[in-house]
Scaffold this motif. Structure first.
Motif, mmCIF file in Angstrom:
data_model
loop_
_atom_site.group_PDB
_atom_site.id
_atom_site.type_symbol
_atom_site.label_atom_id
_atom_site.label_comp_id
_atom_site.label_asym_id
_atom_site.label_seq_id
_atom_site.Cartn_x
_atom_site.Cartn_y
_atom_site.Cartn_z
ATOM 1 N N HIS A 44 0.799 -1.235 0.000
ATOM 2 C CA HIS A 44 0.000 0.000 0.000
ATOM 3 C C HIS A 44 0.833 1.289 0.000
ATOM 4 C CE1 HIS A 44 -3.251 -2.724 0.984
ATOM 5 N NE2 HIS A 44 -2.618 -3.104 2.056
ATOM 6 N N PRO A 45 1.558 1.577 -1.071
ATOM 7 C CA PRO A 45 2.325 2.832 -1.095
ATOM 8 C C PRO A 45 1.390 4.029 -0.982
ATOM 9 C CG PRO A 45 2.301 1.821 -3.268
ATOM 10 C CD PRO A 45 1.659 0.853 -2.336
ATOM 11 N N GLU A 46 1.762 4.982 -0.122
ATOM 12 C CA GLU A 46 0.891 6.128 0.146
ATOM 13 C C GLU A 46 1.428 7.434 -0.433
ATOM 14 O OE1 GLU A 46 0.630 6.099 4.365
ATOM 15 O OE2 GLU A 46 -0.520 4.238 4.424
ATOM 16 N N THR A 47 2.703 7.497 -0.713
ATOM 17 C CA THR A 47 3.289 8.738 -1.221
ATOM 18 C C THR A 47 3.997 8.469 -2.539
ATOM 19 O OG1 THR A 47 5.413 8.407 -0.114
ATOM 20 C CG2 THR A 47 3.706 9.552 1.148
ATOM 21 N N GLN A 48 4.284 9.539 -3.246
ATOM 22 C CA GLN A 48 5.034 9.422 -4.499
ATOM 23 C C GLN A 48 6.410 8.807 -4.237
ATOM 24 O OE1 GLN A 48 3.805 10.067 -7.532
ATOM 25 N NE2 GLN A 48 5.694 9.380 -8.482
ATOM 26 N N PHE A 49 7.053 9.195 -3.139
ATOM 27 C CA PHE A 49 8.363 8.654 -2.784
ATOM 28 C C PHE A 49 8.292 7.135 -2.601
ATOM 29 C CE2 PHE A 49 11.429 7.470 0.575
ATOM 30 C CZ PHE A 49 12.597 7.738 -0.105
ATOM 31 N N GLU A 50 7.278 6.672 -1.876
ATOM 32 C CA GLU A 50 7.113 5.227 -1.678
ATOM 33 C C GLU A 50 6.893 4.516 -3.010
ATOM 34 O OE1 GLU A 50 4.771 3.447 1.711
ATOM 35 O OE2 GLU A 50 4.229 5.568 1.851
ATOM 36 N N MET A 51 6.051 5.077 -3.859
ATOM 37 C CA MET A 51 5.785 4.453 -5.155
ATOM 38 C C MET A 51 7.072 4.324 -5.973
ATOM 39 S SD MET A 51 2.139 5.858 -6.478
ATOM 40 C CE MET A 51 1.743 7.269 -5.469
ATOM 41 N N GLU A 52 7.884 5.375 -5.959
ATOM 42 C CA GLU A 52 9.145 5.332 -6.704
ATOM 43 C C GLU A 52 10.099 4.306 -6.116
ATOM 44 O OE1 GLU A 52 10.480 9.384 -6.644
ATOM 45 O OE2 GLU A 52 8.906 10.039 -8.014
ATOM 46 N N GLU A 53 10.200 4.274 -4.794
ATOM 47 C CA GLU A 53 11.091 3.309 -4.142
ATOM 48 C C GLU A 53 10.635 1.876 -4.415
ATOM 49 O OE1 GLU A 53 14.020 3.873 -2.191
ATOM 50 O OE2 GLU A 53 13.782 5.738 -3.310
ATOM 51 N N TYR A 54 9.344 1.622 -4.315
ATOM 52 C CA TYR A 54 8.831 0.274 -4.525
ATOM 53 C C TYR A 54 8.948 -0.137 -5.992
ATOM 54 C CZ TYR A 54 6.915 0.741 0.217
ATOM 55 O OH TYR A 54 6.760 0.929 1.570
ATOM 56 N N SER A 55 8.774 0.818 -6.899
ATOM 57 C CA SER A 55 8.960 0.519 -8.327
ATOM 58 C C SER A 55 10.399 0.116 -8.610
ATOM 59 C CB SER A 55 8.595 1.739 -9.179
ATOM 60 O OG SER A 55 7.233 2.013 -9.084
ATOM 61 N N GLU A 56 11.323 0.825 -7.995
ATOM 62 C CA GLU A 56 12.734 0.486 -8.161
ATOM 63 C C GLU A 56 13.024 -0.897 -7.584
ATOM 64 O OE1 GLU A 56 16.484 2.493 -6.224
ATOM 65 O OE2 GLU A 56 15.692 3.772 -7.831
ATOM 66 N N ALA A 57 12.430 -1.219 -6.459
ATOM 67 C CA ALA A 57 12.622 -2.537 -5.849
ATOM 68 C C ALA A 57 12.083 -3.641 -6.759
ATOM 69 C CB ALA A 57 11.943 -2.592 -4.485
ATOM 70 N N ILE A 58 10.960 -3.373 -7.421
ATOM 71 C CA ILE A 58 10.400 -4.356 -8.363
ATOM 72 C C ILE A 58 11.389 -4.597 -9.498
ATOM 73 C CG2 ILE A 58 8.595 -4.727 -10.091
ATOM 74 C CD1 ILE A 58 6.683 -3.242 -8.133
ATOM 75 N N LEU A 59 11.936 -3.523 -10.028
ATOM 76 C CA LEU A 59 12.910 -3.660 -11.119
ATOM 77 C C LEU A 59 14.137 -4.445 -10.661
ATOM 78 C CD1 LEU A 59 12.771 -0.129 -12.742
ATOM 79 C CD2 LEU A 59 11.950 -2.267 -13.713
ATOM 80 N N TYR A 60 14.681 -4.096 -9.516
ATOM 81 C CA TYR A 60 15.863 -4.806 -9.003
ATOM 82 C C TYR A 60 15.557 -6.278 -8.790
ATOM 83 C CZ TYR A 60 18.326 -0.397 -8.013
ATOM 84 O OH TYR A 60 18.957 0.808 -8.107
ATOM 85 N N GLY A 61 14.400 -6.580 -8.192
ATOM 86 C CA GLY A 61 14.039 -7.966 -7.948
ATOM 87 C C GLY A 61 13.878 -8.756 -9.231
ATOM 88 N N LYS A 62 13.211 -8.144 -10.199
ATOM 89 C CA LYS A 62 12.963 -8.830 -11.466
ATOM 90 C C LYS A 62 14.263 -9.063 -12.244
ATOM 91 C CE LYS A 62 9.942 -8.791 -15.444
ATOM 92 N NZ LYS A 62 8.848 -8.117 -16.121
ATOM 93 N N TYR A 63 15.067 -8.043 -12.367
ATOM 94 C CA TYR A 63 16.256 -8.172 -13.198
ATOM 95 C C TYR A 63 17.403 -8.890 -12.494
ATOM 96 C CZ TYR A 63 13.668 -5.515 -16.522
ATOM 97 O OH TYR A 63 12.689 -5.123 -17.396
ATOM 98 N N SER A 64 17.346 -9.030 -11.168
ATOM 99 C CA SER A 64 18.370 -9.819 -10.496
ATOM 100 C C SER A 64 18.233 -11.292 -10.858
ATOM 101 C CB SER A 64 18.297 -9.635 -8.983
ATOM 102 O OG SER A 64 17.138 -10.240 -8.461
ATOM 103 N N VAL A 65 17.014 -11.709 -11.177
ATOM 104 C CA VAL A 65 16.778 -13.104 -11.598
ATOM 105 C C VAL A 65 17.095 -13.269 -13.072
ATOM 106 C CG1 VAL A 65 15.005 -14.878 -11.907
ATOM 107 C CG2 VAL A 65 15.007 -13.470 -9.848
ATOM 108 N N LEU A 66 16.738 -12.283 -13.869
ATOM 109 C CA LEU A 66 16.884 -12.411 -15.317
ATOM 110 C C LEU A 66 18.328 -12.221 -15.793
ATOM 111 C CD1 LEU A 66 13.661 -10.488 -16.385
ATOM 112 C CD2 LEU A 66 13.997 -12.949 -16.193
ATOM 113 N N ASN A 67 19.147 -11.594 -14.990
ATOM 114 C CA ASN A 67 20.548 -11.383 -15.405
ATOM 115 C C ASN A 67 21.462 -12.441 -14.902
ATOM 116 O OD1 ASN A 67 20.168 -9.149 -16.961
ATOM 117 N ND2 ASN A 67 20.320 -7.760 -15.229
#
Length: 67
Positions: A44-67
């Motif tokens: 439940h991200p509530e702020t723009q900062f949280e949304m950006e941080e969580y989006s970055e975490a999604i990218l890191y998690g996804k690409y850590s497996v794919l690379n």
């Protein structure tokens, strides 16, 4: 009344999100919309900062497996 999360809590959520996304990708989930929906439902991200941080975490998690 909404309480904002501390930077520490956001950082810990980022780590949990990265791990959750890694597990989803390893199980074969590749649809970004499904991954984002699962993260939003749990964290439940509530702020723009949280949304950006969580989006970055999604990218890191996804690409850590794919690379």
């Amino acid at each position: 009344m909404s309480m904002t999360k501390s930077n520490t809590e956001i950082y810990l959520n980022r780590l949990l999100i990265e791990q959750m996304v890694r597990e989803m990708v390893l199980r074969g989930e590749s649809n970004n919309e499904n991954i984002i929906a699962n993260v939003d439902a749990i964290f439940h991200p509530e702020t723009q900062f949280e949304m950006e941080e969580y989006s970055e975490a999604i990218l890191y998690g996804k690409y850590s497996v794919l690379n």
